[in-house]
Structures are given as C-alpha cells and as structure tokens.
Design a protein around this motif. Structure first.
Motif, mmCIF file in Angstrom:
data_model
loop_
_atom_site.group_PDB
_atom_site.id
_atom_site.type_symbol
_atom_site.label_atom_id
_atom_site.label_comp_id
_atom_site.label_asym_id
_atom_site.label_seq_id
_atom_site.Cartn_x
_atom_site.Cartn_y
_atom_site.Cartn_z
ATOM 1 N N PRO A 16 0.850 -1.187 0.000
ATOM 2 C CA PRO A 16 0.000 0.000 0.000
ATOM 3 C C PRO A 16 0.889 1.241 0.000
ATOM 4 C CG PRO A 16 0.055 -0.997 2.197
ATOM 5 C CD PRO A 16 0.822 -1.911 1.282
ATOM 6 N N MET A 17 0.660 2.154 -0.933
ATOM 7 C CA MET A 17 1.434 3.399 -0.947
ATOM 8 C C MET A 17 0.507 4.551 -1.295
ATOM 9 S SD MET A 17 5.120 2.333 -2.542
ATOM 10 C CE MET A 17 4.473 1.269 -3.816
ATOM 11 N N ALA A 18 0.179 5.355 -0.273
ATOM 12 C CA ALA A 18 -0.740 6.478 -0.451
ATOM 13 C C ALA A 18 -0.216 7.386 -1.557
ATOM 14 C CB ALA A 18 -0.871 7.237 0.865
ATOM 15 N N GLU A 40 -4.611 1.918 -0.745
ATOM 16 C CA GLU A 40 -3.946 2.938 0.065
ATOM 17 C C GLU A 40 -4.641 2.940 1.432
ATOM 18 O OE1 GLU A 40 -3.583 6.728 -2.409
ATOM 19 O OE2 GLU A 40 -4.843 5.495 -3.688
ATOM 20 N N GLN A 70 -6.777 -1.512 3.390
ATOM 21 C CA GLN A 70 -5.987 -1.176 4.576
ATOM 22 C C GLN A 70 -6.649 -0.079 5.407
ATOM 23 O OE1 GLN A 70 -2.263 1.109 4.973
ATOM 24 N NE2 GLN A 70 -1.333 -0.839 5.570
ATOM 25 N N HIS A 170 7.738 -4.730 8.066
ATOM 26 C CA HIS A 170 8.667 -3.811 7.409
ATOM 27 C C HIS A 170 9.896 -3.761 8.317
ATOM 28 C CE1 HIS A 170 9.516 0.621 5.982
ATOM 29 N NE2 HIS A 170 10.483 -0.212 5.705
ATOM 30 N N ARG A 172 12.178 -2.114 9.456
ATOM 31 C CA ARG A 172 12.749 -0.869 9.986
ATOM 32 C C ARG A 172 11.958 -0.460 11.222
ATOM 33 N NH1 ARG A 172 12.767 0.561 4.307
ATOM 34 N NH2 ARG A 172 14.905 0.777 3.566
ATOM 35 N N ASN A 201 9.043 -7.071 4.203
ATOM 36 C CA ASN A 201 8.946 -5.822 3.441
ATOM 37 C C ASN A 201 10.108 -4.893 3.775
ATOM 38 O OD1 ASN A 201 7.290 -2.770 4.015
ATOM 39 N ND2 ASN A 201 7.634 -3.541 1.957
ATOM 40 N N SER A 204 13.264 -3.404 -1.171
ATOM 41 C CA SER A 204 13.365 -4.375 -2.258
ATOM 42 C C SER A 204 13.772 -3.636 -3.528
ATOM 43 C CB SER A 204 12.030 -5.086 -2.453
ATOM 44 O OG SER A 204 11.746 -5.844 -1.323
ATOM 45 N N LEU A 223 6.336 -8.166 0.255
ATOM 46 C CA LEU A 223 5.521 -6.982 -0.043
ATOM 47 C C LEU A 223 6.469 -5.966 -0.677
ATOM 48 C CD1 LEU A 223 2.503 -5.855 1.009
ATOM 49 C CD2 LEU A 223 4.000 -4.324 2.280
ATOM 50 N N ILE A 224 6.152 -5.557 -1.903
ATOM 51 C CA ILE A 224 7.079 -4.721 -2.667
ATOM 52 C C ILE A 224 6.516 -3.312 -2.797
ATOM 53 C CG2 ILE A 224 8.301 -4.474 -4.871
ATOM 54 C CD1 ILE A 224 9.006 -7.054 -3.357
ATOM 55 N N ARG A 226 8.432 0.745 -3.087
ATOM 56 C CA ARG A 226 8.984 1.731 -4.023
ATOM 57 C C ARG A 226 9.637 1.113 -5.251
ATOM 58 N NH1 ARG A 226 12.137 4.487 0.719
ATOM 59 N NH2 ARG A 226 12.053 2.299 1.322
HETATM 60 C C1 LIG Z 1 4.758 7.234 -0.971
HETATM 61 C C2 LIG Z 1 4.549 6.136 0.034
HETATM 62 C C3 LIG Z 1 3.278 5.933 0.571
HETATM 63 C C4 LIG Z 1 3.067 4.918 1.504
HETATM 64 N N1 LIG Z 1 1.799 4.703 1.987
HETATM 65 C C5 LIG Z 1 1.565 3.650 2.827
HETATM 66 C C6 LIG Z 1 0.251 3.324 3.245
HETATM 67 O O1 LIG Z 1 -0.752 3.941 2.843
HETATM 68 N N2 LIG Z 1 0.107 2.272 4.099
HETATM 69 C C7 LIG Z 1 1.188 1.540 4.550
HETATM 70 O O2 LIG Z 1 1.024 0.594 5.320
HETATM 71 N N3 LIG Z 1 2.436 1.824 4.158
HETATM 72 C C8 LIG Z 1 2.644 2.842 3.286
HETATM 73 N N4 LIG Z 1 3.910 3.066 2.834
HETATM 74 C C9 LIG Z 1 5.006 2.149 3.221
HETATM 75 C C10 LIG Z 1 5.145 0.993 2.212
HETATM 76 O O3 LIG Z 1 3.989 0.184 2.188
HETATM 77 C C11 LIG Z 1 6.363 0.113 2.568
HETATM 78 O O4 LIG Z 1 6.150 -0.437 3.842
HETATM 79 C C12 LIG Z 1 7.666 0.901 2.584
HETATM 80 O O5 LIG Z 1 7.767 1.773 1.459
HETATM 81 C C13 LIG Z 1 8.888 -0.037 2.614
HETATM 82 O O6 LIG Z 1 8.912 -0.881 1.484
HETATM 83 P P1 LIG Z 1 9.843 -0.573 0.204
HETATM 84 O O7 LIG Z 1 11.233 -0.338 0.743
HETATM 85 O O8 LIG Z 1 9.714 -1.807 -0.663
HETATM 86 O O9 LIG Z 1 9.315 0.678 -0.431
HETATM 87 C C14 LIG Z 1 4.142 4.096 1.920
HETATM 88 C C15 LIG Z 1 5.407 4.311 1.388
HETATM 89 C C16 LIG Z 1 5.627 5.299 0.446
HETATM 90 C C17 LIG Z 1 7.016 5.483 -0.122
#
Ligand SMILES: Cc1cc2nc3c(=O)[nH]c(=O)nc-3n(C[C@H](O)[C@H](O)[C@H](O)COP(=O)(O)O)c2cc1C
Length: 319
Positions: A16-18, A40, A70, A170, A172, A201, A204, A223-224, A226
């Motif tokens: 999920p990425m808002a 999102e 979510q 995740h 971190r 997550n 990646s 979970l992928i 960025r």
């Molecule tokens: C622009 C953006 C929006 C995000 N929005 C959400 C969200 O709505 N819900 C959520 O659980 N995580 C959100 N995340 C976190 C991602 O789901 C993910 O946990 C995080 O980016 C780490 O994974 P990655 O390194 O593969 O990007 C967001 C991350 C980014 C960069």
C-alpha cells in the motif's frame, strides 16, 4: 481465523502506498505478476463518517483480486465499525496499518504509534476481527518504535491469538522512517517465532535482493513498495515470468495502458496532473531523464503523454 489469501501470504504483493497505489496502478501490477494488492490506507474515522475522500479510496476492479483494504486509526471500536462496513464491499482481506511514521498520522495515535502500545494494538486486532464478518485480517508492522522499543519477537503469536491470519513486517523502526538498510535479523526473529505466515517488506531494490531477503529471513511472502513504482515488471521477474527490463514497445504500451485505466477513474483534466507523478517514475533512470522529466511534469493530454513516451522509446532503442 480464516487464512489469508495465498497470493498475499506466500506471494508477491504490491505494498500500500498512499498517492501511488490507486486502482489503475494496482491493476497494472496484477497484470504484470503481483499476486495480491492492498488499497492505500483508509481512515477508520473517515469511513464511519462516510467521508467522500475515504470512500473514493475503496473503489477497485474485479481483476485486482485478491485485494486487501488497509485501515488506519487509533481506537479499537472505530476499527470494528470500519471493518464491518468494508467487509461487505467484496475485499478479500482487511489489513491493519501499524507502521505509518508520518507525523500527522502519529499525532492521531494511529499508524506506527500503535507499536508503542502493544495492548492497544492487540485490541485493535481483536476489534477488527470481530467486525470483519469472517474475512481474514492481516497486520502490517515495523520492528518497533525505535531500537530501544522493539515489538516482542512473538508478536505473530500474539496477533494470531486475537484473530490475525498473517503478519507483514517492514524491517525498519519508526525512527528509521524509510531510510537505511533493512534490518533483516529483526524480520528473521519475528518470522521464526510466528505461527502465522510472515510477509517481509523493505528495501526491495531489485527482484534478486527481494528474493534473497525472503529466503534469508524465512518469511513466506514479500511486499514490494517503491521498487515497483514506475517498474511493474518487477513482479514478473520475481515470479520468474520475464525480465524487469521491458522492451521499448512494451514500455510504451504499459504506460499508456496505465494512463487509460486512470482516465476511466479520474476525470480530465485532473487525471493528467495526477498521472505526472507516475510518469516521472516510469522515466527514472533513463539516459536524458532530466529533459524527459521536464516534458513529463507538463503533460495535459493523452497525446502529450504519448509524445513523452515516443521520446523515451527513441532513447531506449538507441541504448
Ligand atoms: C509514498 C509512500 C506511501 C506509503 N503509503 C503507505 C500506506 O498507505 N500504508 C502503509 O502501510 N504503508 C505505506 N507506505 C510504506 C510501504 O507500504 C512500505 O512499507 C515501505 O515503502 C517499505 O517498502 P519498500 O522499501 O519496498 O518501499 C508508503 C510508502 C511510500 C514510499
């Protein structure tokens, strides 16, 4: 407890990425090999008030399934009400956000703030399960608030005892925000003690790095985030179905397909403004990206987008 969909528990899910993972992008990701998607984040308060912004985030296409919705919020009762609303909308699972580190979200005691209060977090899981009408409930966490305040290693068992059917970690802490290498040892410790599937997550950056993280941590799924923005081909390489690197024609077709799906969902002219952010990400890493980028941030029509892609294809063909 109903098991989480296999595509989520043991597959390659689009995070999920808002602001990015709307229905159009999720559809593109599924068409390229993602085995599940998640909306999102949607506010439990906004849902209860039938806030139009929150409701807009709930639209999805049948072909996105399996899809999770979510929810984020602070109070268990609000999660139960929201779960009961979304459980009748056709989603395949409900995911709880306990990882968002954004200040505005933390200020409302939501997102990663739940990691500071494990009893409340577990009450949120129980309440969501109670409202979910039998739909699987999944929990997305970080390793903890900060290194001094990690979540317990047996968080999987604790969440399962309250009805969660999978856990996404995740790697971190909240204090890491989105930076720094993922702490795989933390994911390994949680996955090793978890009776429910763990989805790893973070960071990646390439399909091979993602698969390595899954195998090193003992997680069952990935979970992928960025890494897949502007690169939906990430999923087909993960699934062993092709390369992350598209051919020039394929690149153009996929971006236009993404635009056309967006145009079905968002009225012009807003759709072109909205699409600029996605287009810029598709062009990232191109030779001559700076000049393409300045074209991309000004697109106002379908033919403008086609023009930018034409330029990009010329670069790809000569590379
Ligand atoms: C622009 C953006 C929006 C995000 N929005 C959400 C969200 O709505 N819900 C959520 O659980 N995580 C959100 N995340 C976190 C991602 O789901 C993910 O946990 C995080 O980016 C780490 O994974 P990655 O390194 O593969 O990007 C967001 C991350 C980014 C960069």
């Amino acid at each position: 407890m109903t098991p989480a969909p296999e595509g989520y528990a043991r597959g390659f899910t689009l995070a999920p990425m808002a602001g990015f993972t709307d229905s159009a992008f999720r559809t593109i990701a599924r068409r390229h090999g993602a085995t599940a998607v998640v909306t999102e984040m949607v506010s439990v308060q906004g849902l209860s008030r039938r806030n139009s912004g929150s409701c807009r985030l709930l639209a999805f296409r049948e072909e996105e399934k399996p899809i999770g919705v979510q929810l984020y919020g602070a109070e268990p009762e609000a999660f139960e009400r929201a779960a009961s609303i979304v459980s009748r909308m056709g989603f395949d699972f409900i995911d709880i956000n306990a990882g968002c580190p954004v200040r505005k979200v933390l200020a409302s005691r939501s997102g990663a703030a739940l990691l500071r209060d494990i009893p409340r977090l577990l009450d949120v899981v129980s309440a969501t399960s109670a409202g979910a009408g039998g739909l699987p409930v999944t929990l997305k966490i970080r390793l903890g608030w900060d290194p001094e305040n990690p979540v317990p290693d047996d968080i999987g068992a604790l969440a399962a005892s309250r009805g969660a059917s999978a856990l996404c970690v995740h790697g971190r802490f909240r204090s890491d925000m989105f930076d720094g290498p993922v702490r795989t040892a933390g994911i390994t410790a949680i996955a090793g003690a978890s009776p429910i599937p763990v989805v790893a997550n973070g960071d990646s950056t390439s399909p091979s790095a993602a698969l390595r993280m899954r195998d090193e941590t003992g997680a069952s799924g990935l979970l992928i985030g960025r890494g897949a923005i502007g690169r939906p081909w990430f999923f087909r390489e993960l699934a062993g179905l092709g390369s992350i690197q598209p051919a020039a024609g394929e690149f153009r077709e996929t971006v236009m397909e993404h635009l056309r799906l967006s145009m079905l969902d968002v009225p012009a002219p807003f759709v072109f403004h909205m699409f600029r952010g996605q287009l810029v990400r598709y062009l990232k890493g191109f030779k001559g990206a700076a000049s393409l980028r300045s074209l991309a941030v000004g697109v106002e029509s379908e033919s403008d987008v086609a023009g930018v892609l034409e330029e990009a294809s010329k670069i790809m063909e000569t590379a």
